[in-house]
Design a protein around this motif. Structure first.
Motif, mmCIF file in Angstrom:
data_model
loop_
_atom_site.group_PDB
_atom_site.id
_atom_site.type_symbol
_atom_site.label_atom_id
_atom_site.label_comp_id
_atom_site.label_asym_id
_atom_site.label_seq_id
_atom_site.Cartn_x
_atom_site.Cartn_y
_atom_site.Cartn_z
ATOM 1 N N GLY A 183 16.695 1.658 -14.903
ATOM 2 C CA GLY A 183 16.687 1.508 -16.348
ATOM 3 C C GLY A 183 16.295 2.785 -17.067
ATOM 4 O O GLY A 183 15.584 3.634 -16.519
ATOM 5 N N VAL A 184 16.747 2.915 -18.322
ATOM 6 C CA VAL A 184 16.436 4.109 -19.113
ATOM 7 C C VAL A 184 15.736 3.770 -20.421
ATOM 8 O O VAL A 184 15.284 4.654 -21.124
ATOM 9 N N MET A 269 14.362 9.535 -27.548
ATOM 10 C CA MET A 269 13.670 8.242 -27.537
ATOM 11 C C MET A 269 13.499 7.711 -26.110
ATOM 12 O O MET A 269 13.158 6.548 -25.919
ATOM 13 N N LYS A 270 13.706 8.576 -25.139
ATOM 14 C CA LYS A 270 13.581 8.165 -23.742
ATOM 15 C C LYS A 270 12.243 8.623 -23.186
ATOM 16 O O LYS A 270 11.967 9.824 -23.107
ATOM 17 N N MET A 271 11.399 7.676 -22.833
ATOM 18 C CA MET A 271 10.107 7.976 -22.228
ATOM 19 C C MET A 271 9.746 6.865 -21.251
ATOM 20 O O MET A 271 10.354 5.800 -21.244
ATOM 21 N N ASN A 272 8.757 7.151 -20.390
ATOM 22 C CA ASN A 272 8.349 6.168 -19.394
ATOM 23 C C ASN A 272 6.820 6.034 -19.414
ATOM 24 O O ASN A 272 6.118 7.009 -19.141
ATOM 25 N N PRO A 273 6.286 4.832 -19.761
ATOM 26 C CA PRO A 273 7.028 3.614 -20.056
ATOM 27 C C PRO A 273 7.860 3.745 -21.330
ATOM 28 O O PRO A 273 7.527 4.550 -22.214
ATOM 29 N N ASP A 299 0.202 11.813 -23.440
ATOM 30 C CA ASP A 299 1.197 11.905 -22.363
ATOM 31 C C ASP A 299 2.188 13.036 -22.674
ATOM 32 O O ASP A 299 3.401 12.905 -22.497
ATOM 33 N N HIS A 300 1.656 14.154 -23.147
ATOM 34 C CA HIS A 300 2.452 15.344 -23.491
ATOM 35 C C HIS A 300 3.348 15.718 -22.311
ATOM 36 O O HIS A 300 2.861 16.053 -21.236
ATOM 37 N N PHE A 317 12.757 11.746 -18.757
ATOM 38 C CA PHE A 317 11.801 10.906 -19.475
ATOM 39 C C PHE A 317 10.714 11.781 -20.106
ATOM 40 O O PHE A 317 10.235 12.729 -19.495
ATOM 41 N N GLY A 318 10.303 11.447 -21.326
ATOM 42 C CA GLY A 318 9.110 12.053 -21.887
ATOM 43 C C GLY A 318 9.329 12.859 -23.146
ATOM 44 O O GLY A 318 10.416 13.377 -23.403
#
Length: 422
Positions: A183-184, A269-273, A299-300, A317-318
């Protein structure tokens, strides 16, 4: 030489602050001293230096994204005087030898206090724990496999036992990889609308439930990184009532954004979580307000431009956060009237310092002169050209905010000064 910081506002009072050998020696409405270096705060607010317990500096091995120097420059620009670096660099900080070199690198290149996490297990994914007690003695601030959830219960249990013996915290990126399935973004209607693969929120809450049981059994200080779901907030709230030694952090982007705001395939807009639902976002805010969540951490996560362009399917991610966190939280939480400044300081300075047992988070005589001076009155737009981080990957570019860093001092040394024309 002594340093005299004049004309700053502390707790709604105009004061001067005298610093000698990096320590605050006097706070008074007016201080007159000879042979001092004077810094004029120009009637701006002085706050305890901010503390971020979750940053990625990519150094060594991935320095095209960030270095310790550029990362700590970004921290100082954002008003942070203490940061906690994750171990997922190359090589991973997973042995006493590598940890020793990493701490030397941090000490040599950092503009701010940089505390180093070490890995729970080799290369962040092995089932055998690292030499936790040896690395604790060498100065690791705690242990984490950030970027990966610990998939094996026995590995986490043993790590908790070792960390408890060493009086060090475990910081957990909670994620059951069997529920991610490539998932993304958050699994749900927003992902379905965009035709993108989803990450189940159960991947977070199910592993968190396991870890809270293990934390209760071991008594370790168990810290939950970047929580994102309503279920996680509820689990932590219950665990705290049952006496589990658990703390939690939430990132600014999870407080301010949700998956319904992703209107197109946007890698920023993609980050984890991932960004979760509006219901989850409201639960995170509620958990922060009632003390279930103890602190805010950025979470830089800096990346190169090429890694954050194109589709969410391929992008990394991030997002970066050190240079935007204070202004975003001040604007949306304090300026809006939801909380007062003392509450923000608790979230972003005092609580993280207390929970991780570092000497920071307060302005008083005898404390290190870790200070940030903020202009709270004038608005500005977030502009990536102003970032000192190598990473420009932020979804907040262009937002109008308040709370601009005018100066940052670490142990009384000026490490950042605003040079823009106001």
């Amino acid at each position: 030489m002594q340093k005299l910081i004049k004309n700053v506002i502390l707790n709604k009072r105009k004061v001067d602050i005298l610093v000698k050998d990096g320590v605050i020696t006097k706070i008074a409405p007016e201080i007159i001293e000879d042979n001092v270096e004077i810094f004029d705060g120009q009637n701006n607010e002085v706050l305890p230096g901010l503390v971020d317990v979750h940053v990625h500096f990519r150094d060594p091995g991935l320095t095209y994204k960030e270095t310790t120097e550029t990362g700590t420059m970004a921290a100082a620009h954002g008003g942070f005087t203490s940061v906690f670096a994750m171990p997922n660099v190359q090589p991973v900080v997973d042995s006493p030898e590598i940890l020793k070199k990493q701490i030397e690198n941090n000490d040599d290149k950092s503009l701010v206090h940089t505390y180093q996490f070490a890995a729970i297990s080799s290369n962040l994914i092995a089932y055998k724990t690292t030499e936790i007690e040896k690395m604790a003695n060498l100065g690791a601030i705690g242990f984490t496999n950030d970027g990966h959830g610990v998939q094996d219960s026995e590995t986490m249990y043993q790590a908790m036992l070792d960390a408890k013996r060493s009086n060090k915290p475990i910081s957990a990126h909670v994620e059951d990889e069997s529920l991610i399935k490539g998932g993304v973004m958050n699994a749900g209607s927003a992902a379905n609308k965009l035709g993108l693969s989803g990450m189940s929120p159960l991947s977070e809450s199910s592993q968190l439930a396991r870890d809270l049981v293990l934390a209760k059994a071991t008594g370790v200080h168990y810290h939950v990184a970047h929580i994102s779901t309503k279920a996680s907030v509820e689990l932590i709230r219950i665990a705290k009532k049952e006496g589990v030694n658990v703390t939690a952090e939430v990132s600014p982007h999870h407080l301010l954004l949700d998956d319904e705001m992703i209107e197109m395939d946007n890698p920023m807009m993609k980050m984890n979580p991932p960004l979760r639902t509006p219901t989850d976002r409201k639960a995170l805010i509620g958990g922060l307000l009632d003390g279930t969540i103890d602190m805010i951490a950025t979470d830089h996560a800096p990346h190169s431009e090429s890694e954050k362009t194109g589709s969410m399917l391929d992008a990394s991610f991030g997002i970066v956060g050190l240079e935007t966190a204070f202004s975003l939280i001040y604007t949306h939480f304090v300026k809006s009237g939801l909380v007062d400044m003392d509450t923000l300081i608790n979230w972003m300075s005092l609580n993280p310092a207390k929970q991780f047992n570092i000497n920071a988070g307060e302005i008083k005589v005898g404390m290190p002169a870790d200070l940030t001076i903020m202009n709270l009155n004038d608005s500005y737009k977030i502009n990536s050209n102003d970032f000192l981080s190598k990473g420009k990957n932020s979804p907040f570019i262009g937002q109008k905010v308040y709370g601009k860093t005018m100066a940052t001092f670490v142990d009384g040394k000026l490490v950042y000064k605003d040079r823009s024309k106001n």
